[in-house]
Write an enzyme that holds these catalytic residues in place. Structure first.
Site, short mmCIF file in Angstrom:
data_model
loop_
_atom_site.label_atom_id
_atom_site.label_comp_id
_atom_site.label_asym_id
_atom_site.label_seq_id
_atom_site.Cartn_x
_atom_site.Cartn_y
_atom_site.Cartn_z
N ARG A 49 5.89 -31.84 -3.28
CA ARG A 49 4.55 -31.27 -3.49
C ARG A 49 3.95 -30.76 -2.18
O ARG A 49 3.04 -29.92 -2.19
CB ARG A 49 3.60 -32.28 -4.13
CG ARG A 49 2.35 -31.59 -4.73
CD ARG A 49 1.25 -32.56 -5.14
NE ARG A 49 0.52 -33.07 -4.00
CZ ARG A 49 0.34 -34.36 -3.73
NH1 ARG A 49 0.84 -35.29 -4.52
NH2 ARG A 49 -0.34 -34.74 -2.68
N TYR A 75 -4.87 -6.16 -9.76
CA TYR A 75 -4.24 -6.84 -10.89
C TYR A 75 -5.30 -7.57 -11.72
O TYR A 75 -6.21 -8.20 -11.15
CB TYR A 75 -3.21 -7.83 -10.33
CG TYR A 75 -2.52 -8.70 -11.33
CD1 TYR A 75 -1.62 -8.16 -12.25
CD2 TYR A 75 -2.72 -10.08 -11.34
CE1 TYR A 75 -0.98 -8.97 -13.17
CE2 TYR A 75 -2.08 -10.90 -12.24
CZ TYR A 75 -1.21 -10.33 -13.16
OH TYR A 75 -0.56 -11.15 -14.06
N ASP A 122 -2.21 -7.80 -1.14
CA ASP A 122 -1.17 -8.08 -2.13
C ASP A 122 -0.29 -6.83 -2.24
O ASP A 122 -0.72 -5.79 -2.75
CB ASP A 122 -1.83 -8.40 -3.49
CG ASP A 122 -0.82 -8.65 -4.60
OD1 ASP A 122 0.36 -8.28 -4.45
OD2 ASP A 122 -1.22 -9.21 -5.64
N LYS A 166 8.27 -11.08 -9.02
CA LYS A 166 8.62 -9.67 -9.15
C LYS A 166 9.83 -9.35 -8.26
O LYS A 166 10.85 -9.99 -8.40
CB LYS A 166 7.40 -8.81 -8.84
CG LYS A 166 6.10 -9.31 -9.51
CD LYS A 166 6.11 -9.23 -11.03
CE LYS A 166 4.94 -9.97 -11.69
NZ LYS A 166 3.62 -9.65 -11.16
C1 LIG Z 1 2.34 -10.21 -11.33
C2 LIG Z 1 1.35 -9.98 -10.26
C3 LIG Z 1 0.56 -11.03 -9.77
C4 LIG Z 1 0.60 -12.41 -10.33
O1 LIG Z 1 1.84 -13.00 -10.13
P1 LIG Z 1 2.40 -14.23 -11.02
O2 LIG Z 1 3.66 -14.58 -10.33
O3 LIG Z 1 2.57 -13.72 -12.42
O4 LIG Z 1 1.37 -15.31 -10.96
C5 LIG Z 1 -0.31 -10.73 -8.73
N1 LIG Z 1 -0.40 -9.51 -8.20
C6 LIG Z 1 0.35 -8.47 -8.65
C7 LIG Z 1 0.20 -7.13 -8.02
C8 LIG Z 1 1.24 -8.67 -9.70
O5 LIG Z 1 1.98 -7.66 -10.15
#
Ligand SMILES: *Cc1c(COP(=O)(O)O)cnc(C)c1O
Length: 384
Positions: free
Chosen positions: A50, A104, A176, A201
């Site tokens: 953790r 997002y 991001d 992703k």
């Molecule tokens: C999918 C996504 C997220 C969230 O990611 P998870 O792994 O599903 O929690 C955040 N930002 C972007 C740009 C995304 O495509």
């Protein structure tokens, strides 16, 4: 350091290459253990999964930090966990956050529904109004958040002027860059302080793991790690091992995602079934010039507007075979989804249209199949 810097392909496989001892496994072992043997008479170096210090967790963090050009990084159990803890690390109760409005849906809900608990206020700025960044800064402002490239219009946000404002007012710039992966774009090279990625992703790339990561200075990562230990979003060692395995092919996969994205976008741009194709590698894209300057590849995400509107979109989705109708993105297999039912379902049709996402808009995540096969599947679905 005497180590020469390695290229991203090598780094994604080896991290910092080390000579392996005789008999060592070439593939890393999964340390599927919650806890580890402790030294007697010491409260230091407690290993506990953790805490984010399981060897599988540490290994991918090191590789990701190197790929982003950051001092350090930490993995978490999802992209949302990464976004949440990165913001909690830089914001205090009563602070103010300036965020891009092109983000997002989950991130927007996190900001709107959860940050209020801490009395944190948010101002949204449309990146097409670049004066808005400076105009939105208040005494209590501590951070700016940006997503680039954006979902689903693939807009590329110019970080340079925003980084300038952030530096002037002493704000943290968090970015991001999930849609690019560190192979196509590294936010820290453009003035960001913190890079956030949904490793679900491209980083993992096989649609079989939920994970996220944060990269930045040692002090930032230390604070995210402190929060992780208390809020508890550690990545499981097996998921970390899978991300490690996925990352080994990251550079190779991105090259194919980039090639397939471009091939499909060019095919669609020449096809009468589509009125608009959103892809930053096409000269018609509003950010084509910036994209060429700052991205090392345009990625596999393509936005498509069909001449026949939502009915034509539904017909196409019912006829595709190779391309799969599913949300999420950036896996080896090509997926397609309708933002009106997924990422943008909370917005009225009129507001969606105003955002440039009319009903019938399709978001395609080009996988790493043969481009001709992706195109043939779409062509057949359109032609019947
Ligand atoms: C999918 C996504 C997220 C969230 O990611 P998870 O792994 O599903 O929690 C955040 N930002 C972007 C740009 C995304 O495509």
């Amino acid at each position: 350091m005497t180590d020469r810097r390695h290229g991203p392909s090598t780094t994604a496989i080896h991290g910092v290459p080390r000579r392996r001892p005789e008999g060592a496994p070439v593939a890393p072992a999964i340390q599927q253990s919650s806890t580890f043997v402790n030294p007697v008479g010491s409260d230091e170096h407690i290993l506990y999964s953790r805490y984010g210090n399981n060897p599988n967790q540490l290994e991918i963090a090191r590789k990701y930090a190197l790929l982003e050009g950051a001092e350090e990084a930490i993995f978490l159990a999802s992209g949302m966990a990464a976004t949440a803890l990165a913001h909690l690390a830089v914001l205090r109760p009563g602070d103010h956050l300036v965020s891009s409005s092109w983000i997002y849906g989950g991130t927007q809900q996190l900001f709107d529904q959860e940050l209020g608990r801490f009395g944190i206020e948010i101002t949204y700025v449309g990146p097409d109004q670049p004066r808005g960044w400076r105009q939105s800064v208040r005494k209590a402002t501590r951070a700016i958040f940006i997503e680039t490239p954006t979902n689903p219009l693939m807009r590329v946000v110019d970080l340079a002027p925003v980084a300038h404002v952030a530096r002037e007012f002493g704000l943290a710039l968090l970015v991001d860059a999930t849609f690019a992966s560190p192979i196509n774009f590294r936010p820290l090279e453009h003035g960001a302080d913190v890079a956030i990625t949904s490793a679900t992703k491209y980083l993992n790339g096989h649609s079989d793991v939920i994970a996220g990561a944060v990269a930045g200075s040692s002090s930032l990562v230390e604070e995210v790690t402190r929060l992780l230990r208390l809020w508890g979003q550690a990545i499981d060692p097996h998921a970390a091992w899978l991300v490690d395995r996925g990352m080994r092919t990251l550079a190779l996969r991105m090259a194919r995602h980039n090639a397939n994205g471009l091939a499909v976008a060019q095919w669609a741009a020449a096809h009468k079934a589509f009125t608009t194709v959103h892809y930053p590698g096409l000269p018609s894209h509003p950010d084509a010039k910036l994209a060429k300057k700052v991205l090392d590849g345009f990625g596999g995400m393509v936005g498509l507007e069909l001449a026949g509107g939502p009915k034509a979109a539904a017909r196409l989705l019912q006829r595709i075979k190779l391309v799969t109708h599913a949300p999420s993105l950036a896996g080896v297999e090509t997926l397609v989804s309708e933002p009106r039912f997924t990422s943008h379902s909370g917005i009225s049709p009129k507001d969606r249209a105003a955002l440039g996402i009319p009903d019938g808009f399709l978001r395609l995540s080009c996988g790493i199949e043969d481009a001709d096969d992706i195109i043939a599947d779409l062509e057949e679905a359109l032609s019947k």
